[in-house]
Design a protein around this motif. Structure first.
Motif, PDB file in Angstrom:
ATOM      1  N   THR A 110       0.848  -1.194   0.000  1.00  0.00           N
ATOM      2  CA  THR A 110       0.000   0.000   0.000  1.00  0.00           C
ATOM      3  C   THR A 110       0.882   1.242   0.000  1.00  0.00           C
ATOM      4  N   TRP A 111       0.436   2.253  -0.716  1.00  0.00           N
ATOM      5  CA  TRP A 111       1.143   3.534  -0.771  1.00  0.00           C
ATOM      6  C   TRP A 111       0.118   4.635  -0.619  1.00  0.00           C
ATOM      7  N   ARG A 112       0.405   5.577   0.243  1.00  0.00           N
ATOM      8  CA  ARG A 112      -0.497   6.708   0.460  1.00  0.00           C
ATOM      9  C   ARG A 112       0.189   8.003   0.049  1.00  0.00           C
ATOM     10  N   VAL A 113      -0.563   8.823  -0.661  1.00  0.00           N
ATOM     11  CA  VAL A 113      -0.144  10.183  -0.976  1.00  0.00           C
ATOM     12  C   VAL A 113      -1.317  11.058  -0.573  1.00  0.00           C
ATOM     13  N   ASP A 114      -1.067  11.942   0.362  1.00  0.00           N
ATOM     14  CA  ASP A 114      -2.136  12.746   0.962  1.00  0.00           C
ATOM     15  C   ASP A 114      -3.202  11.793   1.492  1.00  0.00           C
ATOM     16  N   ASP A 115      -4.443  11.907   1.058  1.00  0.00           N
ATOM     17  CA  ASP A 115      -5.483  11.010   1.565  1.00  0.00           C
ATOM     18  C   ASP A 115      -5.866   9.923   0.563  1.00  0.00           C
ATOM     19  N   CYS A 116      -5.034   9.731  -0.446  1.00  0.00           N
ATOM     20  CA  CYS A 116      -5.317   8.722  -1.474  1.00  0.00           C
ATOM     21  C   CYS A 116      -4.520   7.456  -1.191  1.00  0.00           C
ATOM     22  N   LYS A 117      -5.231   6.344  -1.084  1.00  0.00           N
ATOM     23  CA  LYS A 117      -4.598   5.038  -0.838  1.00  0.00           C
ATOM     24  C   LYS A 117      -4.536   4.263  -2.146  1.00  0.00           C
ATOM     25  N   MET A 118      -3.340   3.806  -2.496  1.00  0.00           N
ATOM     26  CA  MET A 118      -3.108   3.057  -3.723  1.00  0.00           C
ATOM     27  C   MET A 118      -2.278   1.811  -3.384  1.00  0.00           C
ATOM     28  N   THR A 119      -2.128   0.931  -4.357  1.00  0.00           N
ATOM     29  CA  THR A 119      -1.346  -0.283  -4.147  1.00  0.00           C
ATOM     30  C   THR A 119      -0.416  -0.508  -5.331  1.00  0.00           C
ATOM     31  N   ARG A 147      -7.752   2.308  -6.000  1.00  0.00           N
ATOM     32  CA  ARG A 147      -8.973   1.614  -5.572  1.00  0.00           C
ATOM     33  C   ARG A 147     -10.180   2.478  -5.921  1.00  0.00           C
TER      34      ARG A 147
END
Length: 160
Positions: A82-91, A130
């Motif tokens: 998982t990687w977060r940038v600001d409030d966005c969660k991505m994978t 997501r």
């Protein structure tokens, strides 16, 4: 003749840009659009990055942040990480070698071959978003069908 010269000129500019900046983003536009990095492997020893489903300028900013974090030791690309940038969660998803070898990362392969004489060791990870409403990723049951074609799937298995 002019097409060949245009490609030759583009490749020269690519080599120069990677030498100067350490990496570049290549946008691919068409029915399926994505952007990918060239230069992360030789510059940072990190796999290349692919982003799809967002405009090229946002992909560029996301890759710049990933480059910064990799360079500072804050990010190591790993499958399903998982990687977060600001409030966005991505994978992050590792890209199947089939897609790398079948022209999807053409200039990354070309750059690797031009600078090292080999291209069989190119690795890449796709940043996958997501669904905002459900919180699900494309590989999870219940992911909304309407979003299936918004992100190119390079992490899935090669076609048979």
């Amino acid at each position: 003749m002019f097409k060949w010269f245009g490609l030759w000129s583009y490749r020269r500019r690519l080599l120069s840009a990677v030498a100067k900046r350490g990496w570049v983003v290549i946008p691919v536009e068409g029915p399926e659009s994505w952007s990918y990095s060239v230069g992360l492997m030789p510059t940072l020893g990190s796999p290349e990055i692919v982003v799809s489903g967002v405009p090229a300028d946002l992909a560029d900013r996301l890759m710049a942040e990933a480059f910064r974090q990799i360079q500072n030791g804050e990010l190591a690309l790993a499958d399903r990480e998982t990687w977060r940038v600001d409030d966005c969660k991505m994978t992050w998803r590792e890209i199947d070698p089939y897609w790398i070898g079948h022209g999807r990362l053409h200039f990354a392969l070309w750059h690797r071959r031009k600078t090292t004489g080999q291209n069989s060791d190119v690795r890449a990870f796709q940043l996958v978003f997501r669904d905002v409403e459900t919180g699900l990723y494309p590989w999870e049951a219940g992911f909304p069908e309407k979003w299936w074609d918004q992100q190119v799937n390079f992490y899935g298995p090669a076609p048979s």
